[in-house]
Design a protein around this motif. Sequence first.
Motif, short mmCIF file in Angstrom:
data_model
loop_
_atom_site.label_atom_id
_atom_site.label_comp_id
_atom_site.label_asym_id
_atom_site.label_seq_id
_atom_site.Cartn_x
_atom_site.Cartn_y
_atom_site.Cartn_z
N ILE B 246 1.01 -1.26 0.01
CA ILE B 246 0.01 -0.05 0.08
C ILE B 246 0.91 1.30 -0.09
CG2 ILE B 246 -1.69 1.15 1.43
CD1 ILE B 246 -2.77 -1.31 2.34
N PRO B 247 0.60 2.32 -0.80
CA PRO B 247 1.48 3.52 -0.94
C PRO B 247 1.57 4.19 0.23
CG PRO B 247 -0.12 3.35 -2.82
CD PRO B 247 -0.44 2.34 -1.89
N LYS B 248 2.67 4.54 0.82
CA LYS B 248 2.73 5.27 2.18
C LYS B 248 2.00 6.76 2.07
CE LYS B 248 5.02 3.05 5.14
NZ LYS B 248 6.33 2.30 4.98
N ASP B 249 1.98 7.37 0.78
CA ASP B 249 1.38 8.58 0.51
C ASP B 249 -0.07 8.63 1.23
OD1 ASP B 249 3.78 8.90 -0.62
OD2 ASP B 249 3.04 8.99 -2.91
N LEU B 250 -0.75 7.58 0.65
CA LEU B 250 -2.18 7.57 1.10
C LEU B 250 -2.42 7.65 2.77
CD1 LEU B 250 -3.70 4.36 -0.88
CD2 LEU B 250 -4.88 6.72 -0.71
N ILE B 251 -1.43 7.04 3.24
CA ILE B 251 -1.49 6.94 4.79
C ILE B 251 -1.12 8.48 5.27
CG2 ILE B 251 -0.38 6.52 7.00
CD1 ILE B 251 -0.24 3.38 4.81
N GLU B 252 -0.23 9.08 4.57
CA GLU B 252 0.41 10.23 5.12
C GLU B 252 -0.75 11.45 4.81
OE1 GLU B 252 2.82 11.46 6.69
OE2 GLU B 252 3.56 9.40 6.87
N ALA B 253 -1.70 11.17 3.59
CA ALA B 253 -2.65 12.06 3.16
C ALA B 253 -3.61 12.07 4.36
CB ALA B 253 -3.09 11.66 1.83
N ALA B 254 -3.95 10.75 4.82
CA ALA B 254 -4.87 10.61 5.70
C ALA B 254 -4.69 11.23 7.08
CB ALA B 254 -5.14 9.11 6.09
N ARG B 255 -3.19 11.32 7.47
CA ARG B 255 -2.77 12.02 8.70
C ARG B 255 -2.97 13.53 8.62
NH1 ARG B 255 2.12 8.40 9.52
NH2 ARG B 255 0.89 6.55 10.65
N MET B 256 -2.81 13.82 7.34
CA MET B 256 -2.77 15.21 7.12
C MET B 256 -4.27 15.91 7.29
SD MET B 256 0.01 16.68 5.99
CE MET B 256 1.25 16.55 4.75
N ASP B 257 -5.18 15.08 6.88
CA ASP B 257 -6.49 15.16 7.18
C ASP B 257 -7.02 15.24 8.99
OD1 ASP B 257 -6.90 15.98 4.85
OD2 ASP B 257 -7.59 13.97 3.91
N LYS B 258 -5.97 14.77 9.57
CA LYS B 258 -6.27 14.81 10.98
C LYS B 258 -7.24 13.42 11.33
CE LYS B 258 -4.73 18.81 13.14
NZ LYS B 258 -4.63 19.64 12.04
N ALA B 259 -6.92 12.21 10.45
CA ALA B 259 -7.46 11.23 10.81
C ALA B 259 -6.83 10.42 11.90
CB ALA B 259 -7.42 10.27 9.59
N SER B 260 -7.41 9.84 12.82
CA SER B 260 -6.90 8.98 13.83
C SER B 260 -6.20 7.65 13.35
CB SER B 260 -7.96 8.53 14.99
OG SER B 260 -8.79 7.66 14.51
#
Lengths: 339, 357
Positions: B246-260
């Motif tokens: 799974i691409p790390k960018d996806l997770i980074e993007a979600a963290r940017m959106d303040k997802a827990s």
Amino acid sequence: MANLTDRIKISDRLAGVAAWLVLQFFRIFEIPLSLIQRIVGVRGMPWIFLLPNLAFFGLFVVIPLCINFAFSFTGGTDLFLSDRIYTGTEQYGFLLDCETFGDPITCREDRFWKGLYNTATFTVFQVTFLVLFSMITALILNREIRGRGFFRAVFFFPVLLSPVVVALIWKWILLRDGIMNAFLVSVGLDKILFFVSPEWSMFWAVFVSIWAHMGFYTLILLAGLQAIPPDLYEAAEMDGTSKERVFWRITLPLLWPNLLVVVVLALIKGVQIFDEVFVLTGGGPGTATQFIVQYIYNTGFTEPVRNFGLASAASIVLGLVLFVLTITQLAATRARDNG
Amino acid sequence: MADTSTQPRTLKSLITARRGRGRLHWTDVFSYTYLFLGVLLMFGPVVWLVLSSFKTPAGLIEFPPTLLPLGQIEVVVEGYEKPLLLFDVVQEDGTTKQLAQVRRIGIISQMVDPENPDKTVRVPIDQRVKVREFRLAVENYTDPLKRFNFVGFLNNSIIVTTVATVITLLINSMAAYALSIYEFRGRNAIMLFVICTLMIPITVILVPVYLVVTQLGMINSLWAVILPGAATPTGVFLLRQYMLTIPKDLIEAARMDKASEWSIYSKVVMPLTMPAIAVLAIFSIMWRWNEFLWPLIVLTRTEVHTLQVGLNAFQGELNVQWHYILAMTVVTLIPVVVVFAFLQKFITTGIASSGMK
């Protein structure tokens, strides 16, 4: 056509319901875990995610493994460690006390040694023929035959059957008045009481376990065969290489890593044989098909006097064998995946 | 054949042969013979089980056995309360006639002609042959439902399989998520630890796990079967391998959106891991449904038996009632056959790629 679209709609809806249920299931944990994240921070979260799995491993693998050693150095019939008496290496001494190691009858615990020898005999024959027949089947399935998918499924499906079901299927065939004896009588032979003869019981134990597990190994070997680049064969064909030579020089060397993995996997499973044979023969006649796992099971759980210490000592011996085999397997798998 | 000189005539060659260039080579004949014998050997026993499971107890003890389940025909004859069994009887003049048996005394059977019910005749029993028809003894399947705890066994098996699979999927995917998405100190140590647990099968630690389960007070409860095998190293491996793609960018993007972190796991990573989750689910279901040794040890009371343990206990009893055992065996293997029929491709590719069973 209407029927088909209906069906698709229903399956879509079912998938939707399932997905919704899963989502709700996860939502239960949403609030508590957000709170935890606020306390431990993002850097602590991996440990939170690991916690349940590690707790299970600890409780049901690590702690038991340690207790196993403790058990094997204590005697008595109590289950709880605090009630048990320290006896040092007495259990091992008892297990390993033999006049001549080649003959189980001269050992103090002859059932343990009989189990070891039976397991060794079984494993040698089972693994040899299992790998041989899996290999032949995989090579045939790798040819351009019609209905390959069907034949592959046919050889594979017994893998999914439970050992109890497998054993009962064959027991029903091999009974005194079963269809196998009907066949023997119809070709003019006498009935054979298979489960009264030690040799026949061992033969059927090996046969039935091969029948049940062959498909699994065939599948791995087939995947290995299909990974061999076809241009190698084409080049060999253009050079007019004989098919025998192609097998020895191309197929076998390239399949070798897979073959090694299969042999070691089969050994690991073979040494732990219990379920099918226990239901099929009950370990009999006498102790003719009693294997090491059944020895542990009998000693620890079915005897009127449960000897947990002896069972633990025996399972540590089994564990050592498996440890060596598993290290070999990991090395073989690594060699295959890197090579 | 013209080209036999170029074709080596050894057994080895046929295994290497890939095809016979349009002509039917003898290696093709061997292959197809092998495959059809294989079909007979693999399917035959199961077909025989299913056919036998529909036979009456009388039909089962017959030797040599009949291929199809047969039942003797009964006729209602005027003047007799119960239906009578029908036989073919050889007459003195050599012809055969169908007669119904009124009663049997030793080696003589008293019989009556259904068309002429007033007159009874005495026939030696070796001169009569049962008249039979194809009949399925469905009572083999319906009786165990009433007479034994069969439904209970079935229930226990279903509970164990579902609950254990849900727990396995949840905790294994959580561990795999931690080991694939985060970089943290000790990750490699944990991976090594998981590899080590792979080396310790339940057969090696039967006694101490029994002690742990006893301490937890779970003996003779289904939890004793569900919990010890819930964390599987193979499951963690399989899922981690998949999550690493799974691409790390996806997770980074979600963290940017303040997802827990939990939302990232449950809403981003899990949906993307579904194919691997499905493979693990199928394996877990099969492991649990077929599990035998451990349930045999911890489930000693009949009420908590799973199907496998119940079936084994039943076949070990003194007066083996094979007609019930065979029927229950068929019921036990139905779910597996159904799963296999629908998911064959899925299962076989899953095994071929992960090498686990």
